[in-house]
Motif scaffolding. Structure first.
Motif, PDB file in Angstrom:
ATOM      1  N   THR A   8      46.304  -1.272  88.796  1.00 60.17           N
ATOM      2  CA  THR A   8      46.754  -0.116  89.571  1.00 60.17           C
ATOM      3  C   THR A   8      47.339   0.983  88.696  1.00 60.17           C
ATOM      4  O   THR A   8      47.445   2.121  89.127  1.00 60.17           O
ATOM      5  N   TRP A   9      47.754   0.630  87.461  1.00 61.81           N
ATOM      6  CA  TRP A   9      48.315   1.639  86.571  1.00 61.81           C
ATOM      7  C   TRP A   9      48.188   1.176  85.135  1.00 61.81           C
ATOM      8  O   TRP A   9      48.336  -0.010  84.893  1.00 61.81           O
ATOM      9  N   PRO A  10      47.903   1.949  84.155  1.00 61.04           N
ATOM     10  CA  PRO A  10      47.761   3.394  84.136  1.00 61.04           C
ATOM     11  C   PRO A  10      46.440   3.885  84.699  1.00 61.04           C
ATOM     12  O   PRO A  10      46.340   5.013  85.137  1.00 61.04           O
ATOM     13  N   GLU A  11      45.421   3.053  84.700  1.00 65.16           N
ATOM     14  CA  GLU A  11      44.144   3.442  85.307  1.00 65.16           C
ATOM     15  C   GLU A  11      43.937   2.604  86.553  1.00 65.16           C
ATOM     16  O   GLU A  11      43.985   1.378  86.504  1.00 65.16           O
ATOM     17  N   LYS A  12      43.692   3.271  87.670  1.00 64.45           N
ATOM     18  CA  LYS A  12      43.506   2.563  88.924  1.00 64.45           C
ATOM     19  C   LYS A  12      42.031   2.218  89.097  1.00 64.45           C
ATOM     20  O   LYS A  12      41.165   3.075  89.033  1.00 64.45           O
ATOM     21  N   SER A  13      41.789   0.949  89.322  1.00 67.44           N
ATOM     22  CA  SER A  13      40.427   0.479  89.532  1.00 67.44           C
ATOM     23  C   SER A  13      40.050   0.681  90.995  1.00 67.44           C
ATOM     24  O   SER A  13      40.838   0.407  91.894  1.00 67.44           O
ATOM     25  N   PHE A  44      49.275  -4.290  88.008  1.00 67.94           N
ATOM     26  CA  PHE A  44      48.132  -4.707  88.811  1.00 67.94           C
ATOM     27  C   PHE A  44      48.609  -5.369  90.080  1.00 67.94           C
ATOM     28  O   PHE A  44      49.775  -5.719  90.230  1.00 67.94           O
ATOM     29  N   VAL A  45      47.675  -5.508  91.021  1.00 66.31           N
ATOM     30  CA  VAL A  45      47.987  -6.105  92.312  1.00 66.31           C
ATOM     31  C   VAL A  45      47.115  -7.345  92.501  1.00 66.31           C
ATOM     32  O   VAL A  45      45.963  -7.371  92.090  1.00 66.31           O
ATOM     33  N   VAL A  46      47.707  -8.372  93.114  1.00 68.76           N
ATOM     34  CA  VAL A  46      46.991  -9.608  93.425  1.00 68.76           C
ATOM     35  C   VAL A  46      47.108  -9.836  94.929  1.00 68.76           C
ATOM     36  O   VAL A  46      48.189  -9.719  95.495  1.00 68.76           O
ATOM     37  N   ILE A  47      45.975 -10.166  95.563  1.00 68.29           N
ATOM     38  CA  ILE A  47      45.954 -10.409  97.007  1.00 68.29           C
ATOM     39  C   ILE A  47      45.342 -11.772  97.269  1.00 68.29           C
ATOM     40  O   ILE A  47      44.318 -12.142  96.676  1.00 68.29           O
ATOM     41  N   GLU A  57      51.008  -9.042  96.102  1.00 66.74           N
ATOM     42  CA  GLU A  57      52.079  -9.002  95.102  1.00 66.74           C
ATOM     43  C   GLU A  57      51.666  -8.064  93.982  1.00 66.74           C
ATOM     44  O   GLU A  57      50.530  -8.081  93.523  1.00 66.74           O
ATOM     45  N   PHE A  58      52.606  -7.227  93.540  1.00 66.30           N
ATOM     46  CA  PHE A  58      52.380  -6.323  92.422  1.00 66.30           C
ATOM     47  C   PHE A  58      53.061  -6.907  91.185  1.00 66.30           C
ATOM     48  O   PHE A  58      54.182  -7.403  91.266  1.00 66.30           O
ATOM     49  N   PHE A  59      52.367  -6.832  90.054  1.00 64.75           N
ATOM     50  CA  PHE A  59      52.888  -7.375  88.807  1.00 64.75           C
ATOM     51  C   PHE A  59      52.819  -6.321  87.714  1.00 64.75           C
ATOM     52  O   PHE A  59      52.004  -5.395  87.760  1.00 64.75           O
ATOM     53  N   LYS A  60      53.671  -6.497  86.691  1.00 64.52           N
ATOM     54  CA  LYS A  60      53.673  -5.639  85.515  1.00 64.52           C
ATOM     55  C   LYS A  60      53.698  -6.545  84.289  1.00 64.52           C
ATOM     56  O   LYS A  60      54.469  -7.495  84.231  1.00 64.52           O
ATOM     57  N   VAL A  76      53.733   4.978  94.087  1.00 64.86           N
ATOM     58  CA  VAL A  76      53.383   5.937  95.133  1.00 64.86           C
ATOM     59  C   VAL A  76      52.490   6.990  94.513  1.00 64.86           C
ATOM     60  O   VAL A  76      52.812   7.576  93.486  1.00 64.86           O
ATOM     61  N   GLU A  77      51.363   7.251  95.151  1.00 68.10           N
ATOM     62  CA  GLU A  77      50.434   8.241  94.643  1.00 68.10           C
ATOM     63  C   GLU A  77      50.421   9.438  95.564  1.00 68.10           C
ATOM     64  O   GLU A  77      50.741   9.346  96.740  1.00 68.10           O
ATOM     65  N   SER A  78      50.015  10.579  95.046  1.00 67.62           N
ATOM     66  CA  SER A  78      50.039  11.806  95.827  1.00 67.62           C
ATOM     67  C   SER A  78      49.032  11.777  96.972  1.00 67.62           C
ATOM     68  O   SER A  78      49.257  12.341  98.018  1.00 67.62           O
ATOM     69  N   GLU A  79      47.883  11.107  96.790  1.00 64.21           N
ATOM     70  CA  GLU A  79      46.891  11.100  97.856  1.00 64.21           C
ATOM     71  C   GLU A  79      47.124  10.001  98.895  1.00 64.21           C
ATOM     72  O   GLU A  79      46.453   9.958  99.911  1.00 64.21           O
ATOM     73  N   SER A  80      48.074   9.114  98.647  1.00 65.95           N
ATOM     74  CA  SER A  80      48.310   8.044  99.611  1.00 65.95           C
ATOM     75  C   SER A  80      49.122   8.568 100.775  1.00 65.95           C
ATOM     76  O   SER A  80      50.069   9.321 100.607  1.00 65.95           O
TER      77      SER A  80
END
Length: 146
Positions: A8-13, A44-47, A57-60, A76-80
């Motif tokens: 999810t960050w720095p590049e969102k897949s 990243f996010v795991v579902i 769950e979000f992980f770093k 939080v993103e601007s387009e969300s």
């Protein structure tokens, strides 16, 4: 259980990058970070692929050799739109039991402010006292007062 993950960050897949099975969400997250050789500070996010009541769950990534992970708040993103992601300050179930609104950092900042104000009054008082003593010295020396 089956899980899927994506960065999810720095590049969102845009698509889910990794699908697999594991005993727990944390084990799957560690396997994802290791297999993809993610860099430090990558989020990243795991579902869980279990339907409507699946865990998310979000992980770093905190370290790369060996891999270390911590839970993270979603970015939080601007387009969300509203409801897509929680704000950075909001407490989440992944963080822990207590509120995540500053904690020790907020208390330390308050004490820094109190100490800065006390020091400002001490400096102002010392400057006034020195001015008063200088005025007395000049009156005595220049005008031979007293």
């Amino acid at each position: 259980m089956k899980y899927t993950a994506r960065c999810t960050w720095p590049e969102k897949s845009k698509s889910w990058e990794y699908l697999g099975e594991s005993e727990s969400l944390e084990e799957f997250a560690l396997a994802f970070a290791t297999d993809k050789a993610l860099a430090v500070d990558t989020e990243f996010v795991v579902i869980e692929k279990a339907g409507a009541e699946s865990e998310i769950e979000f992980f770093k990534v905190t370290r790369a050799s060996p891999y270390g992970l911590v839970t993270a708040a979603p970015r939080v993103e601007s387009e969300s739109g509203p409801g897509k992601a929680a704000p950075q300050d909001a407490p989440t179930a992944a963080v822990g039991g207590d509120d995540n609104f500053g904690g020790v950092e907020a208390i330390a900042g308050a004490w820094r402010g109190v100490i800065a104000n006390v020091l400002m009054f001490v400096k102002a008082g010392a400057a006034a006292l020195l001015f008063f003593l200088a005025a007395i010295f000049l009156a005595k020396w220049l005008f031979n007062a007293w």
